[in-house]
Design an enzyme around this catalytic site. Sequence first.
Site, short mmCIF file in Angstrom:
data_model
loop_
_atom_site.label_atom_id
_atom_site.label_comp_id
_atom_site.label_asym_id
_atom_site.label_seq_id
_atom_site.Cartn_x
_atom_site.Cartn_y
_atom_site.Cartn_z
N ASN A 162 44.43 34.35 38.11
CA ASN A 162 44.29 35.44 36.98
C ASN A 162 45.22 35.30 36.05
OD1 ASN A 162 43.46 37.25 35.45
ND2 ASN A 162 43.72 39.02 36.72
N LYS A 198 45.48 36.63 33.18
CA LYS A 198 45.32 37.82 32.35
C LYS A 198 45.57 37.56 31.11
CE LYS A 198 47.13 40.25 36.34
NZ LYS A 198 47.72 41.29 36.92
N HIS A 223 38.48 44.26 37.44
CA HIS A 223 39.96 44.41 37.85
C HIS A 223 40.43 45.88 37.43
CE1 HIS A 223 44.04 43.47 37.35
NE2 HIS A 223 43.84 42.24 38.13
N GLU A 255 43.13 46.58 35.87
CA GLU A 255 43.57 46.85 34.69
C GLU A 255 42.63 47.21 33.69
OE1 GLU A 255 45.62 43.09 34.55
OE2 GLU A 255 46.95 43.98 35.99
N GLU A 272 42.49 44.50 46.01
CA GLU A 272 43.64 44.59 45.10
C GLU A 272 44.13 45.97 45.17
OE1 GLU A 272 44.11 41.09 42.72
OE2 GLU A 272 43.17 42.69 41.42
N GLY A 302 51.39 43.28 40.54
CA GLY A 302 52.59 43.08 39.39
C GLY A 302 53.48 43.99 39.92
N SER A 320 50.62 40.83 44.07
CA SER A 320 52.23 40.46 44.28
C SER A 320 52.20 39.29 45.35
CB SER A 320 53.05 41.40 44.80
OG SER A 320 53.15 42.25 43.76
#
Length: 251
Positions: free
Chosen positions: A9, A11, A94, A96, A164, A170, A210
Site C-alpha cells: 500500500n 498510500k 483503511h 486512514e 490492521e 506506521g 509496521s
Amino acid sequence: MRMPLIAGNWKMNTTLAEASALVEEIKERLDIIEGVEKVLCPPFVSLTLIKKLLHGSSIKLGAQNIYFEEKGAYTGEVSPLMLSGICEFVILGHSERRQYFGETDEIVNKKVHTALKAGLTPILCIGEKLEEMEARKTEEVVTRQVNGALKGIESPQRLVIAYEPIWAIGTGRAATPEDANITIAIIRKTLSHLYGDGLALETRILYGGSVTAANIFEFVIQPEIDGALVGGASLKAGEFLSIVEQSAAAK
Ligand code: PGA
C-alpha cells in the site's frame, strides 16, 4: 490451501516518475517469486502506467479506494467501473480513510457492494484503536466492523480481509504475531457465522501494521495469517522484495 498474499500500500506517495522507477527496480525479482500472490497498490494516477510496465508479469494491481457510486456528479471521485480492466484489487475501509475522510462502516459497506459488483476484489481493512485494544475491546470492534462491512452481501466469493490494528500502522510497533493470529482467528469465526466454514476457510486474512523484512517471517508462519498489507516498507525495493521472498519461503 490459501495462497498467501502480500500487498504493498503505497498510500499518497510517489510521483509518476518515482512510481515507475520503483516498479522497474522490483519487477523482475518480484515476478519470479512463486507461491505468493503479489499486489501493488499505487496512487490512482500511476495505475495505468504501472499496468503497462507490468504487462505479462505475475504481479497484480490494486487501487487504494473507490467511491460507492458507479458514475455521476461526484467531482473528484473514482468509480469502481473506471478501475475494472485496470486493476483486480481495491483497498477499502483503511483506517486512514476512516480517520481522515469520515468513512463509517455504512460507507465501507456500500463500497464493498459496488466493488464486488464491478468485479474488483476488496481488501477490506479493519482494526481497533489503541484505547480499544487497551480496554480489551478488540474482538468486539473487529466483529462489528466485519459484520458492518459485509451487511447485505450474500456470498463474497472475492474477498480479502486485512487486520490492521490502528496503533500498529506506521508506528514501528507491530502487534505480536501470536496476538495477530488470535484476532485473525476471531475474524475467521465471524466469517464462518456469516457464510459457513467453507468460505471462512477459503478467505485470506492478512496482517498489517509496521510489517518489515525483520518481522514478516514470524507473521506468515502463523496458521491463521495469510500474508500482509505492507505500507512504509513497500516503498523500499529491497525491503519489499525480502518480505515477499520470506513469505514464499515460510508457507
Ligand atoms: P505500515 O502501514 O506498514 O506503514 O504500518 C500499513 C498500512 O497502513 O496498510
